[in-house]
Enzyme design. Sequence first.
Site, short mmCIF file in Angstrom:
data_model
loop_
_atom_site.label_atom_id
_atom_site.label_comp_id
_atom_site.label_asym_id
_atom_site.label_seq_id
_atom_site.Cartn_x
_atom_site.Cartn_y
_atom_site.Cartn_z
N CYS A 1 -2.12 -2.62 7.72
CA CYS A 1 -2.08 -3.61 6.70
C CYS A 1 -0.73 -4.55 6.49
O CYS A 1 -0.71 -5.63 6.25
CB CYS A 1 -2.20 -2.93 5.21
SG CYS A 1 -3.80 -2.24 4.96
N LYS B 1 -7.19 -4.74 -2.95
CA LYS B 1 -7.91 -5.52 -1.74
C LYS B 1 -8.65 -4.43 -1.30
O LYS B 1 -8.49 -3.17 -1.32
CB LYS B 1 -6.87 -5.98 -0.48
CG LYS B 1 -5.85 -4.55 0.01
CD LYS B 1 -4.99 -5.48 0.73
CE LYS B 1 -4.13 -4.34 1.45
NZ LYS B 1 -4.75 -3.36 2.16
N ASP C 1 0.68 -1.36 0.03
CA ASP C 1 0.19 -0.16 -0.01
C ASP C 1 0.91 1.14 -0.02
O ASP C 1 0.58 2.29 0.75
CB ASP C 1 -0.93 0.25 1.37
CG ASP C 1 -1.82 -1.01 1.13
OD1 ASP C 1 -2.07 -1.85 0.18
OD2 ASP C 1 -2.81 -1.29 2.26
#
Length: 197
Positions: A151, A106, A9
């Site tokens: 994450c 995701k 990310d």
Amino acid sequence: MTHALLVIDVQNDFCPGGALAVAQGDQVVAPINAMMDAFDAVILTQDWHPAGHSSFAGTHPGKAPFELIQMPYGPQVLWPDHCVQGTKGAAFHPDLRTDADLIIRKGFRSDIDSYSAFFENDQSTPTGLEGYLNTRGITQLTMVGLATDFCVHFSAVDAARLGFDVTVRTAACRAIDLDGSLAAAETAMREAGVTLA
Ligand code: VGL
Ligand code: ZN
């Protein structure tokens, strides 16, 4: 032994100026770019939410960012609206190398969040990444990116539980650190057998 770098990310919304900015989030870009050539495979993840996602505070009238709500799958932090599909905030940091083998998205289901690159927050809906890694014979994973305590943390713990050999390179990660979440994440990762290096 096949060793992959999993870059979590590294997107504009998690960098300074973004909707859910992580302090110094942009500082992970240079070290991550420099690491990539040393791996057999490089995989990027991309947080990728539809507008009105259930993890957004803006979706819940009267709720503020960083409040906790109960979802059918358990407690969920409400976040500032971020990483909306197709927006500049969802794009990778402009300096991040994107010459990767795979980009896995995701958080694309409206009613469920996904911190981990392996399972959504119900801890049972798979993203498909496990199958990809197994099919390619990848057994070792080094993880870097944003955010350490969300994450990266959930991806690392899931990967270790699935039997991968997992190292998190903390110098190439930055944290949100909400109410001690960084310390809790480091403890959880160590308990799961993740190496913090
Ligand atoms: C993340 C909160 C919400 C992360 C993503 O990448 O750590 N955190 N969505
Ligand atoms: Zn998100």
